[in-house]
Design a protein around this motif. Structure first.
Motif, PDB file in Angstrom:
ATOM      1  N   ARG A  60     -25.009   4.713  -4.593  1.00 56.41           N
ATOM      2  CA  ARG A  60     -26.447   4.087  -4.264  1.00 56.41           C
ATOM      3  C   ARG A  60     -27.285   4.519  -5.682  1.00 56.41           C
ATOM      4  N   LEU A  62     -31.292   5.214  -6.508  1.00 54.78           N
ATOM      5  CA  LEU A  62     -32.534   5.463  -5.894  1.00 54.78           C
ATOM      6  C   LEU A  62     -33.752   5.924  -7.101  1.00 54.78           C
ATOM      7  N   ASP A  84     -31.223  -4.716  -7.811  1.00 55.90           N
ATOM      8  CA  ASP A  84     -30.568  -4.824  -6.459  1.00 55.90           C
ATOM      9  C   ASP A  84     -29.387  -5.762  -6.716  1.00 55.90           C
ATOM     10  N   GLU A  92     -32.219   1.688  -3.849  1.00 56.48           N
ATOM     11  CA  GLU A  92     -33.194   2.225  -2.679  1.00 56.48           C
ATOM     12  C   GLU A  92     -34.397   2.850  -3.308  1.00 56.48           C
ATOM     13  N   PRO A 158     -34.357  -4.196   0.634  1.00 54.04           N
ATOM     14  CA  PRO A 158     -33.681  -2.981   0.352  1.00 54.04           C
ATOM     15  C   PRO A 158     -34.530  -1.730   0.971  1.00 54.04           C
ATOM     16  N   ARG A 159     -33.686  -0.667   1.232  1.00 54.85           N
ATOM     17  CA  ARG A 159     -34.345   0.433   1.930  1.00 54.85           C
ATOM     18  C   ARG A 159     -35.543   0.959   1.160  1.00 54.85           C
ATOM     19  N   TRP A 161     -37.767   4.554   1.232  1.00 55.70           N
ATOM     20  CA  TRP A 161     -38.018   5.682   1.697  1.00 55.70           C
ATOM     21  C   TRP A 161     -39.440   6.125   0.979  1.00 55.70           C
TER      22      TRP A 161
END
Length: 184
Positions: A60, A62, A84, A92, A158-159, A161
């Motif tokens: 992944r 980030l 993505d 992410e 998308p995630r 955080w």
């Protein structure tokens, strides 16, 4: 250790090779940060992260962090949705205000309004990724009328955080978003 700094090209090559090594060693994720007002070469994490999907296939990718408070959410939505798509759902975002003195001024923004900037731009980013034909009028960016950003994320939102090292703003924003929508 030598006291000599690598050239920008060497530094970027090292960052990409480290990402390749991270996948080979079994890491789950690799992050590239964003900095603007200091002696860092990470002002364009989308470009650096874009070099990785042609070399790796599982890990992944980030951001660490995307300084959403100083960026245009339309551009963030487009750039990271593009990544993505290229990575096939491995992007992410870690969003935050950034801990670097001077970056608000560099973009002509009032640092005293950082919490408001972050909250508004984060909300618009989420809407741009989760809705089509977004109409928007708020304080910090020109209005939008029925805008659908392209490309769309690969397979849904998308995630995202919330990162924070120096402030409670990011965790508080994440918590308020979670309470208001039932999501993170």
């Amino acid at each position: 250790m030598t006291g000599e700094l690598p050239s920008a090209a060497e530094w970027f090559e090292d960052v990409v090779e480290t990402g390749v090594a991270a996948e080979r060693l079994g890491f789950d994720a690799y992050a590239v940060g964003e900095r603007h007002a200091g002696p860092f070469l990470s002002s364009s994490p989308t470009v650096v992260l874009g070099a990785l999907p042609v070399r790796i296939s599982r890990i992944r990718l980030l951001t660490g962090v995307t300084v959403v408070a100083i960026l245009d959410p339309v551009r963030v939505a487009e750039d990271y949705a593009t990544l993505d798509q290229i990575s096939r759902r491995r992007i992410e975002l870690v969003v935050g205000k950034g801990a670097e003195a001077g970056h608000f001024g560099l973009f002509g923004l009032d640092e005293d309004r950082q919490r408001d900037l972050q909250a508004e731009k984060y909300e618009l980013l989420r809407r741009l990724w989760s809705e089509e034909k977004v109409t928007w009028k708020w304080e910090f960016r020109p209005p939008l009328k029925e805008v659908t950003t392209v490309p769309r994320p690969y397979d849904g939102l998308p995630r995202i955080w919330h990162g924070s090292a120096t402030s409670r703003n990011s965790p508080e924003l994440a918590a308020s978003r979670s309470r208001s929508t039932g999501s993170g």
